[in-house]
Design a protein around this motif. Structure first.
Motif, PDB file in Angstrom:
ATOM      1  N   VAL A 137       0.834  -1.200   0.000  1.00 44.36           N
ATOM      2  CA  VAL A 137       0.000   0.000   0.000  1.00 44.36           C
ATOM      3  C   VAL A 137       0.866   1.246   0.000  1.00 44.36           C
ATOM      4  CG1 VAL A 137      -1.671   1.344   1.328  1.00 44.36           C
ATOM      5  CG2 VAL A 137      -1.929  -1.138   1.144  1.00 44.36           C
ATOM      6  N   ARG A 138       1.953   1.189   0.761  1.00 41.06           N
ATOM      7  CA  ARG A 138       2.824   2.345   0.832  1.00 41.06           C
ATOM      8  C   ARG A 138       3.455   2.635  -0.526  1.00 41.06           C
ATOM      9  NH1 ARG A 138       5.867   0.492   5.596  1.00 41.06           N
ATOM     10  NH2 ARG A 138       3.842  -0.050   6.437  1.00 41.06           N
ATOM     11  N   GLY A 141       0.055   3.251  -3.007  1.00 39.08           N
ATOM     12  CA  GLY A 141      -0.937   4.215  -2.531  1.00 39.08           C
ATOM     13  C   GLY A 141      -0.870   5.563  -3.222  1.00 39.08           C
ATOM     14  N   PRO A 142       0.313   6.136  -3.361  1.00 40.15           N
ATOM     15  CA  PRO A 142       0.413   7.466  -3.960  1.00 40.15           C
ATOM     16  C   PRO A 142       0.252   7.485  -5.480  1.00 40.15           C
ATOM     17  CG  PRO A 142       2.276   6.983  -2.498  1.00 40.15           C
ATOM     18  CD  PRO A 142       1.582   5.703  -2.780  1.00 40.15           C
ATOM     19  N   THR A 148      -6.062   1.255  -4.618  1.00 37.27           N
ATOM     20  CA  THR A 148      -5.474   0.279  -3.716  1.00 37.27           C
ATOM     21  C   THR A 148      -6.474  -0.108  -2.641  1.00 37.27           C
ATOM     22  OG1 THR A 148      -3.415   1.485  -4.034  1.00 37.27           O
ATOM     23  CG2 THR A 148      -3.435  -0.222  -2.360  1.00 37.27           C
ATOM     24  N   VAL A 149      -6.687  -1.388  -2.482  1.00 37.33           N
ATOM     25  CA  VAL A 149      -7.602  -1.865  -1.447  1.00 37.33           C
ATOM     26  C   VAL A 149      -6.825  -2.719  -0.465  1.00 37.33           C
ATOM     27  CG1 VAL A 149      -9.651  -3.229  -0.950  1.00 37.33           C
ATOM     28  CG2 VAL A 149      -9.545  -1.842  -3.036  1.00 37.33           C
ATOM     29  N   LEU A 150      -6.923  -2.350   0.771  1.00 45.38           N
ATOM     30  CA  LEU A 150      -6.192  -3.069   1.807  1.00 45.38           C
ATOM     31  C   LEU A 150      -7.132  -4.011   2.531  1.00 45.38           C
ATOM     32  CD1 LEU A 150      -3.603  -3.429   3.476  1.00 45.38           C
ATOM     33  CD2 LEU A 150      -4.333  -1.495   4.854  1.00 45.38           C
TER      34      LEU A 150
ATOM     35  N   GLY B 153     -10.027  -1.574   3.632  1.00 45.80           N
ATOM     36  CA  GLY B 153     -10.959  -0.998   2.669  1.00 45.80           C
ATOM     37  C   GLY B 153     -10.201  -0.243   1.608  1.00 45.80           C
ATOM     38  N   ARG B 154     -10.882   0.646   0.922  1.00 41.38           N
ATOM     39  CA  ARG B 154     -10.221   1.412  -0.126  1.00 41.38           C
ATOM     40  C   ARG B 154      -9.246   2.391   0.512  1.00 41.38           C
ATOM     41  NH1 ARG B 154     -14.535   3.015  -3.025  1.00 41.38           N
ATOM     42  NH2 ARG B 154     -14.801   4.816  -1.683  1.00 41.38           N
ATOM     43  N   TYR B 155      -8.016   2.352   0.078  1.00 41.08           N
ATOM     44  CA  TYR B 155      -6.991   3.201   0.671  1.00 41.08           C
ATOM     45  C   TYR B 155      -7.070   4.608   0.115  1.00 41.08           C
ATOM     46  CZ  TYR B 155      -2.403   5.078   1.831  1.00 41.08           C
ATOM     47  OH  TYR B 155      -1.369   5.856   2.290  1.00 41.08           O
ATOM     48  N   ASN B 157      -4.963   7.932  -0.070  1.00 44.87           N
ATOM     49  CA  ASN B 157      -3.604   8.424   0.121  1.00 44.87           C
ATOM     50  C   ASN B 157      -3.583   9.764   0.846  1.00 44.87           C
ATOM     51  OD1 ASN B 157      -0.749   8.134  -0.379  1.00 44.87           O
ATOM     52  ND2 ASN B 157      -0.989   9.898  -1.728  1.00 44.87           N
ATOM     53  N   CYS B 162      -7.855   3.962   5.411  1.00 44.07           N
ATOM     54  CA  CYS B 162      -8.869   3.306   4.602  1.00 44.07           C
ATOM     55  C   CYS B 162     -10.238   3.896   4.891  1.00 44.07           C
ATOM     56  CB  CYS B 162      -8.889   1.811   4.887  1.00 44.07           C
ATOM     57  SG  CYS B 162      -7.385   0.974   4.360  1.00 44.07           S
TER      58      CYS B 162
END
Lengths: 271, 271
Positions: A137-138, A141-142, A148-150, B153-155, B157, B162
């Motif tokens: 994600v890191r 993410g940007p 991005t789904v965590l 969930g959806r991240y 940024n 999330c």
DNA sequence: AAATTTTATCACATAATGTGTTAACAATGG
DNA sequence: CCATTGTTAACACATTATGTGATAAAATTT
């Protein structure tokens, strides 16, 4: 005639600390003064190195000596595996990125093996990436074109990711086009992981993904760990590097797996 | 007689960049050469400052000028709010940590207001912390006695956390003893957030928490944003700092809220 | 092509940081 | 309780890392 003090570039310092860590892990424990001598630094500097490593949670400082953490069945934390077999992992990543098309939903496992792949994914867009790894994600993410789904759940500091029943549940509600999964140990085509939650996670993930791709570098072969999570034939494609043992490849083909062997450009230095 | 070149400590550089950013946000956009002049650095250095800010995603570099991102209803990204009103947030954190007892399950909202509190939570153990903020996980994850649960969930940024329907769903399966929630805008006892997903999240979180605590520093009062998420009386306790406007405090009490005003030790420098 | 803006490169100043020595400090073990 | 051993603090120093402005080259706009 002693008293040579300099200030090596920080990369050199970091490398020495990694070496110290490796030495401690291999020997289980070590005396601090011996370490200082062996690595050619003063006692004080060795203390500083070890304080740094201890603060990162990579070893424990006792009185006069340091100890590695009880090896988690086979290897130590992700943080250590970080720099290992980078050439191989790069090659695997380069091969794997071809399996992705723009617009797809991609599942990415939490493993140092997949990080080079994840880096390459930044180029592709649009893309939806599902993962349980905070590290992924890191990285992603940007990125503009990537959603991005965590997958949430109990956070595991050792692997910098979430695992446990919540994660397995959440995976049930997800469907991905492609999934990249790794294994920490492969023997005779069977896959293993030292932590039960992660073995369960990999099984669950496989069920939520349409096309499953397994990424393993050669160092993982011929080893086992406590918990099995299926075998290579459960995957639609297995990507390994060219230094994988012949007999292991044969075993995988025997099981009916589609194996792709990727060549290594330059000969990687062995450890 | 010009040509004074030095190398200010990096804290000074960072502060100047923050100032530049603030200026750009307030004015919407600004010419680069003007900025260099205003802040007393060469054009080249200003370019470097702006490149740095642009890389962090805090503004856009155009030709000859820079532009702030369209203000997200009121304020810009969490990354910018970071260093603001730190004294107040520290004070709020110090007061809030008293609401936690060892062994409890604590929910923590994603907001820069709560980070000082989270830092203090490291001392308490055992503890189960539930959050949607990756930043919180990064702080608490390595702590020994604390189990950290991340709501996936959806991240997003912008807030490093999330949000979205997955998060609301997941909150439904969770029950926490205490919850610390923040608001980006408060007016007449009503709470607001510029992003719908986060407003919904705060509502859902409140329903999953036994004792709800709202943390707001004085800078948030007298402002609104697009999406409302309840009012102060929905919380069991509201903690604010002593520079909160009288009339806003009165309004909150009028609504039946339990308000605690925490004193500030030193007078904070105003912006 | 001319004007404007951006980037690259350089030389320099200084901050940041690793290093070893010495000495104070803490802890262990008789 | 002292003696021994291990740890931390405080320096002084060496060197790397990094911000800075000047200048020139490159890129972009007009």
């Amino acid at each position: 005639m002693s008293s040579r003090r300099a200030r090596p570039p920080e990369a050199v310092v970091e490398e020495r600390r990694q070496d110290v860590l490796r030495h401690v892990i291999e020997h289980g424990e070590a005396r601090i003064d011996e370490l200082g001598e062996r690595f050619g630094v003063s006692l004080m500097t060795m203390h500083r190195d070890l304080d740094d490593l201890a603060e990162r949670g990579l070893l424990r400082k006792l009185r006069g000596k340091v100890a590695a953490f009880p090896a988690l069945t086979m290897e130590i934390a992700a943080r250590f595996r970080e720099g290992l077999h980078l050439t191989e992992k790069e090659a695997l990543g380069a091969a794997a990125v071809g399996e992705i098309s723009a617009g797809q939903t991609v599942f990415v496992d939490c493993s140092t093996t997949v990080f080079p792949l994840v880096n390459r994914m930044r180029e592709i867009e649009p893309l939806t990436v599902v993962t349980n790894s905070l590290r992924v994600v890191r990285i992603l993410g940007p990125c503009q074109g990537i959603e991005t789904v965590l997958i949430g759940g109990r956070y595991n500091n050792e692997f910098d990711s979430c695992a446990g029943p919540d994660v397995v549940d959440a995976l049930g509600d997800i469907r991905a086009d492609v999934g990249f999964i790794s294994a920490t140990a492969v023997a005779g085509g069977r896959l293993f992981h030292p932590v039960q939650d992660y073995a369960a996670l990999k099984n669950a993930a496989r069920g939520s993904v349409h096309r499953n791709v397994l990424l393993v570098d050669h160092s993982k072969f011929g080893k086992t760990a406590t918990y099995a999570h299926g075998e290579v034939s459960d995957y639609d494609l297995v990507i390994v590097d060219s230094r994988t043992p012949e007999d292991e490849i044969d075993a995988m083909i025997e099981l009916g797996a589609a194996v792709r062997v990727v060549a290594l450009e330059e000969t990687a230095k062995e450890e």
